[in-house]
Write a protein that holds these residues in place. Structure first.
Motif, PDB file in Angstrom:
ATOM      1  N   GLY A 298       0.817  -1.210   0.000  1.00 12.18           N
ATOM      2  CA  GLY A 298       0.000   0.000   0.000  1.00 12.18           C
ATOM      3  C   GLY A 298       0.846   1.252   0.000  1.00 12.18           C
ATOM      4  O   GLY A 298       0.561   2.225  -0.706  1.00 12.18           O
ATOM      5  N   ALA A 299       1.927   1.236   0.799  1.00 13.79           N
ATOM      6  CA  ALA A 299       2.841   2.376   0.815  1.00 13.79           C
ATOM      7  C   ALA A 299       3.485   2.568  -0.550  1.00 13.79           C
ATOM      8  O   ALA A 299       3.633   3.708  -1.030  1.00 13.79           O
ATOM      9  CB  ALA A 299       3.908   2.177   1.887  1.00 13.79           C
ATOM     10  N   PHE A 300       3.881   1.455  -1.188  1.00 13.74           N
ATOM     11  CA  PHE A 300       4.501   1.563  -2.511  1.00 13.74           C
ATOM     12  C   PHE A 300       3.518   2.125  -3.529  1.00 13.74           C
ATOM     13  O   PHE A 300       3.877   2.974  -4.357  1.00 13.74           O
ATOM     14  CB  PHE A 300       4.998   0.200  -2.968  1.00 13.74           C
ATOM     15  N   GLY A 301       2.269   1.680  -3.494  1.00 14.04           N
ATOM     16  CA  GLY A 301       1.278   2.182  -4.442  1.00 14.04           C
ATOM     17  C   GLY A 301       1.058   3.678  -4.306  1.00 14.04           C
ATOM     18  O   GLY A 301       1.064   4.419  -5.304  1.00 14.04           O
ATOM     19  N   VAL A 302       0.900   4.142  -3.074  1.00 11.32           N
ATOM     20  CA  VAL A 302       0.691   5.580  -2.860  1.00 11.32           C
ATOM     21  C   VAL A 302       1.942   6.359  -3.251  1.00 11.32           C
ATOM     22  O   VAL A 302       1.863   7.420  -3.888  1.00 11.32           O
ATOM     23  CB  VAL A 302       0.307   5.837  -1.394  1.00 11.32           C
ATOM     24  N   ALA A 303       3.124   5.851  -2.872  1.00 12.21           N
ATOM     25  CA  ALA A 303       4.367   6.545  -3.201  1.00 12.21           C
ATOM     26  C   ALA A 303       4.567   6.631  -4.711  1.00 12.21           C
ATOM     27  O   ALA A 303       4.994   7.672  -5.237  1.00 12.21           O
ATOM     28  CB  ALA A 303       5.553   5.843  -2.549  1.00 12.21           C
ATOM     29  N   ALA A 304       4.279   5.539  -5.427  1.00 11.79           N
ATOM     30  CA  ALA A 304       4.462   5.546  -6.876  1.00 11.79           C
ATOM     31  C   ALA A 304       3.512   6.533  -7.544  1.00 11.79           C
ATOM     32  O   ALA A 304       3.915   7.294  -8.439  1.00 11.79           O
ATOM     33  CB  ALA A 304       4.245   4.141  -7.429  1.00 11.79           C
ATOM     34  N   VAL A 305       2.257   6.547  -7.120  1.00 10.14           N
ATOM     35  CA  VAL A 305       1.284   7.470  -7.712  1.00 10.14           C
ATOM     36  C   VAL A 305       1.692   8.914  -7.433  1.00 10.14           C
ATOM     37  O   VAL A 305       1.674   9.769  -8.330  1.00 10.14           O
ATOM     38  CB  VAL A 305      -0.123   7.174  -7.168  1.00 10.14           C
ATOM     39  N   TYR A 306       2.092   9.187  -6.190  1.00  8.96           N
ATOM     40  CA  TYR A 306       2.468  10.562  -5.846  1.00  8.96           C
ATOM     41  C   TYR A 306       3.736  10.983  -6.585  1.00  8.96           C
ATOM     42  O   TYR A 306       3.853  12.133  -7.025  1.00  8.96           O
ATOM     43  CB  TYR A 306       2.672  10.676  -4.341  1.00  8.96           C
ATOM     44  N   ALA A 307       4.698  10.072  -6.739  1.00  5.93           N
ATOM     45  CA  ALA A 307       5.925  10.413  -7.465  1.00  5.93           C
ATOM     46  C   ALA A 307       5.614  10.788  -8.909  1.00  5.93           C
ATOM     47  O   ALA A 307       6.185  11.744  -9.454  1.00  5.93           O
ATOM     48  CB  ALA A 307       6.907   9.247  -7.415  1.00  5.93           C
ATOM     49  N   VAL A 308       4.692  10.061  -9.529  1.00  6.36           N
ATOM     50  CA  VAL A 308       4.323  10.370 -10.913  1.00  6.36           C
ATOM     51  C   VAL A 308       3.578  11.693 -10.989  1.00  6.36           C
ATOM     52  O   VAL A 308       3.855  12.546 -11.838  1.00  6.36           O
ATOM     53  CB  VAL A 308       3.477   9.225 -11.504  1.00  6.36           C
ATOM     54  N   LEU A 309       2.625  11.908 -10.091  1.00  7.21           N
ATOM     55  CA  LEU A 309       1.845  13.144 -10.117  1.00  7.21           C
ATOM     56  C   LEU A 309       2.695  14.364  -9.783  1.00  7.21           C
ATOM     57  O   LEU A 309       2.378  15.482 -10.200  1.00  7.21           O
ATOM     58  CB  LEU A 309       0.682  13.044  -9.125  1.00  7.21           C
ATOM     59  N   ALA A 310       3.769  14.172  -9.030  1.00 11.63           N
ATOM     60  CA  ALA A 310       4.638  15.287  -8.646  1.00 11.63           C
ATOM     61  C   ALA A 310       5.743  15.550  -9.656  1.00 11.63           C
ATOM     62  O   ALA A 310       6.641  16.352  -9.388  1.00 11.63           O
ATOM     63  CB  ALA A 310       5.250  15.023  -7.276  1.00 11.63           C
ATOM     64  N   GLY A 311       5.722  14.870 -10.802  1.00 10.78           N
ATOM     65  CA  GLY A 311       6.697  15.161 -11.840  1.00 10.78           C
ATOM     66  C   GLY A 311       7.788  14.135 -12.015  1.00 10.78           C
ATOM     67  O   GLY A 311       8.651  14.288 -12.870  1.00 10.78           O
ATOM     68  N   ALA A 312       7.794  13.073 -11.207  1.00 12.11           N
ATOM     69  CA  ALA A 312       8.757  11.974 -11.344  1.00 12.11           C
ATOM     70  C   ALA A 312      10.199  12.469 -11.316  1.00 12.11           C
ATOM     71  O   ALA A 312      11.023  12.063 -12.135  1.00 12.11           O
ATOM     72  CB  ALA A 312       8.492  11.175 -12.628  1.00 12.11           C
ATOM     73  N   SER A 313      10.513  13.350 -10.356  1.00 10.78           N
ATOM     74  CA  SER A 313      11.900  13.762 -10.184  1.00 10.78           C
ATOM     75  C   SER A 313      12.707  12.614  -9.600  1.00 10.78           C
ATOM     76  O   SER A 313      12.149  11.654  -9.044  1.00 10.78           O
ATOM     77  CB  SER A 313      11.989  14.989  -9.269  1.00 10.78           C
TER      78      SER A 313
END
Length: 750
Positions: A298-313
């Motif tokens: 669950g942590a990985f799913g949220v982190a991956a989605v947020y990383a993509v939405l935040a620009g994937a820096s």
């Protein structure tokens, strides 16, 4: 996961591959891929022959180094060969494509990344090579209608990404090689632009969503109050101006503003909380999937989605990868060391994009995590552990800051001690909560969260601005060599050893060469001249064994103060402004702000210093500077009123003619000068060279396109190879070297 019995495991293999990648990424010339492949094959052969043992393990590490070097060489070669061909420089083309990421609308116009879908121009091969590639779209003083996630058609002039202009100056070619940009496309003035509607695909949809959230934030808070909230919630740093970045650099806080890995980890806790609540409501789910494993995924799913939405820096991607690796480890019940998730994340980054090692974000992100694991052992007391983490991160990242930004913040550790919890535990949760509320349609709650986040950032910013400038100072350093960086890393590693290690603080002595580098100055009696390659401007630095004289300041925002600091200049003994136009005086404010100026000469009609009139002289230790023109009766204003200087020393005379024309040249020539070096603006040089045929003529600015086509090949100018370094020796030698010959890099494309 690691091989046992003393064999090198995955972490050691990835570390060795990282060494090979770094060696090729920062090599002065392209490293042939065949060299890495051949070295790898020899290492594998040695491994097979030795069959274990220390030498066999060493051969395996050599194979890893060769793999990293060869793979990085492939990407480097691909990046350089994808650049726009030299033959197509300046040609006009019609391109269609999709805006990638968030376009920047600044005072000078539009800067955006465009993924080309079709191209048509007089060079069909070059136009076809752009399809599927990325170009940097620039639209001077226009482009307000260009939005993220949309398609368009433009008539542009194509240019190669320019390589480094000089020490400390912008290196667009390096940035383009890392970002996968193959050309700069400048929209032609007056050319109509056609909006082709919204682009398709997930990436375009995410870009449009980020643009919409950014617009909503600005509408809610205003552009000034929204700038930090935009950066900390969706990674949009477009609202931050140079004064904001200067403040952040002074306190070592730049790593917090762009979304950091720690922020992603905090958001990932939402996934953990959701799983815990779901498993509490449905206890039977634990029989199919244990709660710790489900929480990790669950942590990985949220982190991956947020990383993509935040620009994937890079920091966000690295954190998401590490959380995903932890989830895999928990699922497979592997036993791993604390550094292995980081090592595997680094390995994935190297496999996908090895040129990422050329970005400061890679070292700040991965280096920060490695330092925390290395220097912060387990402790049962949270406050001492937190203080220890700040000390380790602030001290351990000094070499990265010195190499990337050529400056070390004096109050960095103390400022981070306050700013990290303030931003990470206060501002970021509120900003992200506002984005989530806005996505769910709860606009009043979103506005409340954003207002609170902006208020907290305003309080922190206000507190930082009250610190006296003498305390909040950046310690400038010169570019450290690999040997100096290695010594600093070794010293810091020794300082961060566990308590009880003998002479731990002695490791700080290895930082001295980095913080107080030996300045490379001319020998006694010699003179050194730096002719800076500045866009649409002129600046010249004269150096003797102990003194520095600056002539002009170039245009505004050209980076001259950083270039001077990179050369080790900490004080200007004499600064002469020969003319008050934007190309020679536009950068005056930056020079006054960034450097100590002991004596300042201004052109007639200007205030702020002594007037540069005929007969004024500055002299110290055998070196003198004298004004030859204009006199007090000469009309002010215009190119003919430019101050003409002569510098004298044991190495000879240097004549600096600025923009004065042929009539002034004939008047000065009657004074009986015999200069060894003649410096003048490109248009004016033709009128001075016949008057002083024995002098080596050098233009202080690159000529325009029309003049460049008929420019004499024996007259150097900065546009040929970047900033020029001219050395005049007392024994009669005169040497001219261009910056890209002094500091060659493979991305120069030569």
């Amino acid at each position: 996961m690691d091989a046992g019995q003393g064999r090198p495991g995955s972490s050691a293999f990835i570390a060795a591959a990282l060494v090979g990648a770094v060696a090729v990424a920062f090599a002065p010339t392209p490293v042939p891929v065949a060299v890495g492949v051949g070295a790898g094959m020899l290492a594998l052969l040695a491994r097979a022959m030795l069959r274990g043992g220390v030498l066999g393990h060493a051969a395996m590490l050599v194979f890893a180094v060769a793999c990293g070097a060869a793979w990085t060489g492939v990407h480097a070669q691909r990046a350089v060969t994808a650049f726009l061909p030299i033959e197509a420089e300046g040609v006009e083309a019609v391109i269609e494509g999709r805006i990638v990421g968030l376009p920047l609308h600044g005072p000078s116009g539009l800067v955006a990344t465009l993924e080309v879908e079709s191209a048509d121009g007089p060079w069909p091969a070059a136009a076809a090579a752009l399809v599927g590639r990325r170009v940097e779209l620039r639209w001077f003083r226009d482009g307000e209608g260009v939005q993220a996630g949309r398609r368009g058609r433009w008539t542009v002039g194509l240019h190669r990404p320019p390589p480094s202009r000089g020490p400390g100056l912008d290196d667009a070619a390096r940035r383009a090689a890392v970002d996968g940009v193959v050309a700069i496309a400048r929209v032609r003035g007056g050319s109509p632009a056609l909006d082709l509607g919204e682009a398709r695909g997930l990436g375009a949809a995410i870009d449009r969503w980020r643009e919409a959230v950014s617009t909503t934030l600005v509408d809610c808070l205003g552009p000034v109050r929204a700038r930090y909230v935009r950066a900390l919630s969706i990674g949009d740093t477009r609202g931050l101006v140079e004064q904001d970045w200067t403040l952040l650099r002074q306190f070592g806080l730049t790593h917090l503003i762009a979304i950091s890995g720690f922020h992603v980890a905090l958001v990932a806790l939402v996934g953990v909380a959701v799983v815990r609540v779901a498993w509490w409501l449905a206890p039977g789910a634990a029989r199919r999937c244990p709660r710790p494993i489900a929480a990790a995924w669950g942590a990985f799913g949220v982190a991956a989605v947020y990383a993509v939405l935040a620009g994937a820096s890079l920091p966000t991607v690295r954190t998401a990868l590490m959380i995903g690796i932890v989830a895999i480890v928990a699922t497979r019940r592997w036993r791993v060391g604390p550094l292995q998730p980081l090592a595997l994340a680094v390995g994935i980054v190297l496999a996908v994009d090895p040129l990422a090692v050329m970005t400061p974000g890679f070292w700040l992100s991965c280096g920060g995590v490695a330092l925390l694991v290395w220097g912060c052992g387990p402790t049962g007391r949270p406050v001492p552990g937190f203080l220890r983490a700040q000390w380790v991160a602030s001290l351990g990242l000094l070499p990265v800051l010195a190499a990337a930004f050529l400056a070390v913040p004096g109050l960095g550790p103390l400022a981070n001690l306050v700013a990290i919890p303030w931003i990470s535990l206060g501002v970021v949760p509120l900003a992200v909560a506002g984005v989530a509320a806005s996505a769910l349609g709860a606009d009043p709650w979103a506005a409340l969260c954003w207002q609170a986040a902006a208020g907290l950032m305003s309080m922190l910013e206000g507190a930082l601005r009250t610190v006296p400038a003498d305390l909040a100072m950046l310690w400038p350093v010169s570019p450290p060599s690999p040997l100096v960086l290695g010594a600093a890393a070794l010293g810091l590693g020794w300082v961060l050893m566990p308590r009880g290690t003998p002479f731990r603080l002695a490791g700080l002595l290895l930082l001295v060469p980095m913080l107080w580098p030996a300045s490379s100055r001319p020998a006694m009696g010699d003179l050194e001249v730096w002719v800076f390659d500045l866009p649409r401007g002129d600046a010249v630095l004269l150096r003797s064994a102990d003194h520095d004289v600056l002539v002009d300041a170039g245009p505004e925002g050209a980076g001259l103060p950083r270039a001077l600091q990179t050369l080790g200049v900490r004080r200007i003994d004499l600064w002469v402004q020969t003319r008050g136009n934007a190309g020679r005086a536009g950068g005056a404010a930056g020079v006054l702000e960034g450097l100590e100026v002991r004596e300042h000469w201004m052109p007639p009609g200007r205030s702020g210093g002594r007037v540069a009139l005929e007969g004024r002289t500055w002299s110290v230790e055998g070196v003198s500077v004298e004004v030859l023109h204009p006199n007090a009766d000469f009309p002010t204003g215009g190119a003919e009123a430019s101050a003409v200087l002569v510098a004298r020393g044991p190495a000879g005379q240097i004549l600096l003619a600025s923009d004065a024309g042929a009539w002034i040249a004939s008047r000065v020539a009657r004074g009986g000068l015999s200069p060894r070096l003649l410096l003048a603006g490109a248009p004016a040089l033709a009128g001075w060279s016949p008057r002083f045929p024995a002098a080596v003529a050098v233009a202080t600015r690159a000529p325009g396109p029309a003049a460049a086509r008929r420019w004499p090949p024996d007259r150097p100018h900065p546009g040929q190879g970047g900033t020029l370094r001219v050395r005049l020796s007392a024994d009669g030698a005169l040497e001219i070297r261009a910056w890209r010959d002094l500091q060659p890099r493979w991305w120069d494309g030569r």
